[in-house]
Design a protein around this motif. Structure first.
Motif, PDB file in Angstrom:
ATOM      1  N   LEU A   5       0.829  -1.201   0.000  1.00 30.13           N
ATOM      2  CA  LEU A   5       0.000   0.000   0.000  1.00 30.13           C
ATOM      3  C   LEU A   5       0.864   1.253   0.000  1.00 30.13           C
ATOM      4  O   LEU A   5       1.871   1.332   0.701  1.00 30.13           O
ATOM      5  N   GLU A   8      -1.010   4.396   4.455  1.00 33.50           N
ATOM      6  CA  GLU A   8      -1.610   3.632   5.549  1.00 33.50           C
ATOM      7  C   GLU A   8      -2.434   4.583   6.411  1.00 33.50           C
ATOM      8  O   GLU A   8      -2.011   5.707   6.702  1.00 33.50           O
ATOM      9  N   LEU A  95      -9.207  -5.416   0.827  1.00 30.17           N
ATOM     10  CA  LEU A  95      -7.749  -5.530   0.853  1.00 30.17           C
ATOM     11  C   LEU A  95      -7.263  -6.950   1.156  1.00 30.17           C
ATOM     12  O   LEU A  95      -6.370  -7.456   0.463  1.00 30.17           O
ATOM     13  N   LEU A 130      -4.436   3.830  -2.898  1.00 28.09           N
ATOM     14  CA  LEU A 130      -3.723   2.937  -1.977  1.00 28.09           C
ATOM     15  C   LEU A 130      -2.851   1.943  -2.728  1.00 28.09           C
ATOM     16  O   LEU A 130      -1.732   1.639  -2.300  1.00 28.09           O
TER      17      LEU A 130
END
Length: 224
Positions: A5, A8, A95, A130
């Motif tokens: 990613l 965060e 995710l 992301l």
């Protein structure tokens, strides 16, 4: 896939903090042409039942639209339903599902809005930023904006979706005489490229095949 990613942040936050995160990350969204080398497209769909969110991802070949990979992940919902904050409710399920994929798809398509959002940062933008990956939002209803001009009845007809004087998406007819979908940029693509690719991915149905297959996968798993 290797889930590295670019940013965060926590997901279990207050609605006000979620909006601050959206505004901060919205500046990271970029619009660039999709590469000619796009070969795989991942559809992303999330269903929520009671306190459980289930993310389903279907990866298709661009040409032929055959499913070559899939993933499902279930988890508790960490965030209440708040219009405009869908990503905080659904991304915690998306995710981990992405980590199950064998390889990174070239483009991600989410059953949600991207730039066509009050803070110009819908789920498709959030996912794209992301991952630093090309993403497209395809929704079945309008969150912000109004169609400008008459939309033709034929497949491939388009008209701008405009909010506060800005074009935030396109109203796209993917089937003749069938209600349109609402396409917007997520990240690292242009609106024209997004619309063209979604037409290519809609040979038979209103909903583009990547998200249609992801939705089917979600329903199949729910029924097991």
């Amino acid at each position: 896939m290797d889930l590295s990613l670019q940013f965060e942040h926590p997901w279990d936050v207050s609605p006000d903090e979620a909006k601050r995160i959206q505004r901060r990350l919205a500046s990271e969204v970029t619009e660039t042409p999709l590469p000619d080398t796009v070969e795989t497209i991942a559809g992303v769909d999330v269903s929520v039942r009671d306190d459980t969110a289930q993310a389903a991802i279907a990866v298709l070949r661009r040409f032929g639209l055959t499913v070559i990979d899939r993933a499902v992940h279930r988890c508790e919902v960490p965030f209440p339903y708040v219009p405009g904050l869908l990503s905080f409710r659904e991304m915690p399920a998306v995710l981990p599902a992405l980590e199950q994929l064998g390889a990174t798809p070239d483009v991600f398509v989410s059953d949600s809005h991207g730039y066509a959002h009050p803070r110009r940062f819908g789920l498709a933008c959030h996912l794209g930023v992301l991952l630093d990956a090309p993403t497209i939002g395809v929704a079945k209803s309008i969150l912000v904006g109004e169609p400008q001009g008459e939309l033709g009845t034929e497949k491939s007809s388009r008209t701008p979706l405009v909010d506060d004087g800005e074009t935030v998406g396109t109203v796209l007819r993917t089937r003749t005489d069938v209600n349109p979908v609402y396409v917007s940029v997520g990240h690292r693509c242009t609106l024209d490229d997004a619309a063209a690719l979604m037409l290519d991915c809609s040979p038979r149905y209103k909903v583009p095949e990547p998200t249609r297959q992801a939705h089917r996968l979600s329903r199949e798993t729910d029924d097991e």
